[in-house]
Write a protein that holds these residues in place. Structure first.
Motif, PDB file in Angstrom:
ATOM      1  N   ALA A  26       0.829  -1.204   0.000  1.00  0.00           N
ATOM      2  CA  ALA A  26       0.000   0.000   0.000  1.00  0.00           C
ATOM      3  C   ALA A  26       0.865   1.257   0.000  1.00  0.00           C
ATOM      4  CB  ALA A  26      -0.931  -0.004   1.212  1.00  0.00           C
ATOM      5  N   LEU A  27       1.951   1.261   0.768  1.00  0.00           N
ATOM      6  CA  LEU A  27       2.853   2.412   0.786  1.00  0.00           C
ATOM      7  C   LEU A  27       3.478   2.634  -0.585  1.00  0.00           C
ATOM      8  CD1 LEU A  27       4.600   1.754   4.218  1.00  0.00           C
ATOM      9  CD2 LEU A  27       3.143   3.714   3.676  1.00  0.00           C
ATOM     10  N   GLN A  28       3.831   1.563  -1.252  1.00  0.00           N
ATOM     11  CA  GLN A  28       4.395   1.691  -2.601  1.00  0.00           C
ATOM     12  C   GLN A  28       3.369   2.248  -3.582  1.00  0.00           C
ATOM     13  OE1 GLN A  28       5.838  -2.350  -3.209  1.00  0.00           O
ATOM     14  NE2 GLN A  28       7.934  -1.725  -2.765  1.00  0.00           N
ATOM     15  N   ARG A  29       2.111   1.821  -3.454  1.00  0.00           N
ATOM     16  CA  ARG A  29       1.063   2.348  -4.337  1.00  0.00           C
ATOM     17  C   ARG A  29       0.900   3.854  -4.140  1.00  0.00           C
ATOM     18  NH1 ARG A  29      -1.613  -2.507  -2.989  1.00  0.00           N
ATOM     19  NH2 ARG A  29      -2.884  -1.464  -1.398  1.00  0.00           N
ATOM     20  N   VAL A  30       0.911   4.293  -2.881  1.00  0.00           N
ATOM     21  CA  VAL A  30       0.769   5.727  -2.598  1.00  0.00           C
ATOM     22  C   VAL A  30       1.941   6.490  -3.208  1.00  0.00           C
ATOM     23  CG1 VAL A  30       0.719   7.477  -0.789  1.00  0.00           C
ATOM     24  CG2 VAL A  30      -0.607   5.378  -0.525  1.00  0.00           C
ATOM     25  N   ALA A  31       3.147   5.985  -3.022  1.00  0.00           N
ATOM     26  CA  ALA A  31       4.325   6.659  -3.567  1.00  0.00           C
ATOM     27  C   ALA A  31       4.258   6.751  -5.094  1.00  0.00           C
ATOM     28  CB  ALA A  31       5.591   5.932  -3.133  1.00  0.00           C
ATOM     29  N   ARG A  32       3.816   5.683  -5.749  1.00  0.00           N
ATOM     30  CA  ARG A  32       3.708   5.707  -7.220  1.00  0.00           C
ATOM     31  C   ARG A  32       2.660   6.721  -7.673  1.00  0.00           C
ATOM     32  NH1 ARG A  32       3.572  -0.172  -6.670  1.00  0.00           N
ATOM     33  NH2 ARG A  32       5.671  -1.035  -6.997  1.00  0.00           N
ATOM     34  N   ARG A  33       1.558   6.807  -6.951  1.00  0.00           N
ATOM     35  CA  ARG A  33       0.516   7.766  -7.319  1.00  0.00           C
ATOM     36  C   ARG A  33       1.044   9.197  -7.170  1.00  0.00           C
ATOM     37  NH1 ARG A  33      -4.852   6.293  -4.092  1.00  0.00           N
ATOM     38  NH2 ARG A  33      -5.593   8.135  -5.228  1.00  0.00           N
ATOM     39  N   LEU A  34       1.813   9.445  -6.149  1.00  0.00           N
ATOM     40  CA  LEU A  34       2.401  10.777  -5.976  1.00  0.00           C
ATOM     41  C   LEU A  34       3.391  11.082  -7.096  1.00  0.00           C
ATOM     42  CD1 LEU A  34       2.995  10.736  -2.115  1.00  0.00           C
ATOM     43  CD2 LEU A  34       1.402  12.231  -3.338  1.00  0.00           C
ATOM     44  N   GLU A  35       4.165  10.084  -7.477  1.00  0.00           N
ATOM     45  CA  GLU A  35       5.119  10.279  -8.570  1.00  0.00           C
ATOM     46  C   GLU A  35       4.385  10.566  -9.877  1.00  0.00           C
ATOM     47  OE1 GLU A  35       9.152   8.076 -10.150  1.00  0.00           O
ATOM     48  OE2 GLU A  35       7.380   6.828  -9.789  1.00  0.00           O
ATOM     49  N   ARG A  36       3.345   9.803 -10.153  1.00  0.00           N
ATOM     50  CA  ARG A  36       2.573  10.028 -11.384  1.00  0.00           C
ATOM     51  C   ARG A  36       1.916  11.403 -11.381  1.00  0.00           C
ATOM     52  NH1 ARG A  36       1.000   4.506 -10.615  1.00  0.00           N
ATOM     53  NH2 ARG A  36      -1.011   5.175  -9.759  1.00  0.00           N
TER      54      ARG A  36
END
Length: 229
Positions: free
Chosen positions: A66-76
Motif C-alpha cells: 500500500a505504501l508503494q502504491r501511494v508513492a507511485r501515485r504521488l510520482e505520477r
C-alpha cells in the motif's frame, strides 16, 4: 528564497492528523512572503495502508504494497521529492524508495543531522512501541555518536496510549496526558526532549526549552531538498 521549488509529495495517513499537522508545519516553516512563494504540495492520505505498528509489533499485514502504491501515485501526479513523515514507517523506507524514481527523503538521517548540529548528545525520546522494537532510529542515533534515553515501561505505555488516542480521534485527551510526560524524571536524564513520533507532534506545539520535534526537523529537511537555486 529559491527561484523554483520542486514539487513535494507527502505520503499521508500515517496517521491522518500527524500528516495534516506536518503539512501545516511545512507551510509555516517555508521562507515565503506570499502564497505564490510556497512549493506545490500533494498530500495523499490513504486509509488503505495497514497499521505499521501492528505489523512491527504483532506480525500484522505488511503495509509495504500500500505504501508503494501511494508513492507511485504521488510520482505520477508530478512529485519530484517524496516525504514520509512517520518515524515508525522509516522501517519500510527502502521498499518505498525502490518503487519510484524520485527521491524519498530519509527522515532518520535528517533528524540526526539536525540534532547533532543543535549540540544534542543524549536525546530523551518519546517514540512508539513499534519504533523501539524496529530499532532503526536507535541504531542510527548510536551510529552517529548519540546516546538515546528512553522512558521506563510505565511511561512508555503512557506514550503509546497517547498515540492510540490520537489515532482514535481523541487528541484532546491525549494532549492533556502527553504534556505531563514532557517533564517526567526520565527526560532530565537526557540533554534534550525529543518528540520522536509525528502522531505526538500536534499534542505539544510549544516545546520545552531545548526541545525538538522530529516533524519540524523533517519539514526543514524536505524544504532544503525541494529548494532550487
Amino acid at each position: 528564497m529559491p527561484t523554483r521549488w520542486k514539487k513535494v509529495g507527502i505520503v499521508g495517513g500515517l496517521g491522518p492528523l500527524a500528516c495534516a499537522y506536518f503539512y501545516a508545519r511545512l507551510v509555516e516553516l517555508t521562507p515565503a512572503d506570499s502564497d505564490s512563494g510556497h512549493p506545490e504540495v500533494m498530500l495523499l492520505s490513504s486509509p488503505d495502508v495497514p497499521s505499521r505498528l501492528a505489523h512491527l509489533s504483532e506480525g500484522g499485514p505488511s503495509p509495504v504494497p500500500a505504501l508503494q502504491r501511494v508513492a507511485r501515485r504521488l510520482e505520477r501526479a508530478g512529485s519530484e521529492v517524496i516525504a514520509v513523515p512517520s518515524v515508525t514507517t522509516q522501517a519500510f523506507l527502502d521498499e518505498i524508495a525502490a518503487a519510484v524514481a524520485v527521491p524519498v527523503i530519509d527522515m532518520l538521517t535528517a533528524v540526526i543531522e539536525q540534532l547533532r548540529t543543535a549540540g544534542v548528545h543524549r536525546p530523551a525520546l518519546a517514540v512508539t512501541d513499534g519504533t523501539r522494537r524496529a530499532g532503526r532510529l536507535h541504531q542510527a542515533l548510536t551510529a552517529a555518536g548519540l546516546t538515546p534515553v528512553y522512558p521506563d515501561r510505565h511511561d512508555q505505555a503512557r506514550i503509546q496510549q497517547c498515540v492510540t488516542l490520537v489515532k482514535a480521534g481523541r487528541s484532546r485527551t491525549a494532549r492533556v496526558r502527553f504534556r505531563s510526560l514532557a517533564s517526567a524524571p526520565w527526560v532530565s536524564a537526557g540533554d534534550a526532549f525529543v518528540i520522536g513520533c509525528t502522531d505526538l507532534s500536534p499534542l505539544l506545539p510549544d516545546l520545552p526549552p531545548g526541545g525538538h520535534d522530529v516533524g519540524d526537523l523533517y519539514a526543514r529537511a524536505i524544504l532544503a531538498q525541494a529548494a532550487t537555486p
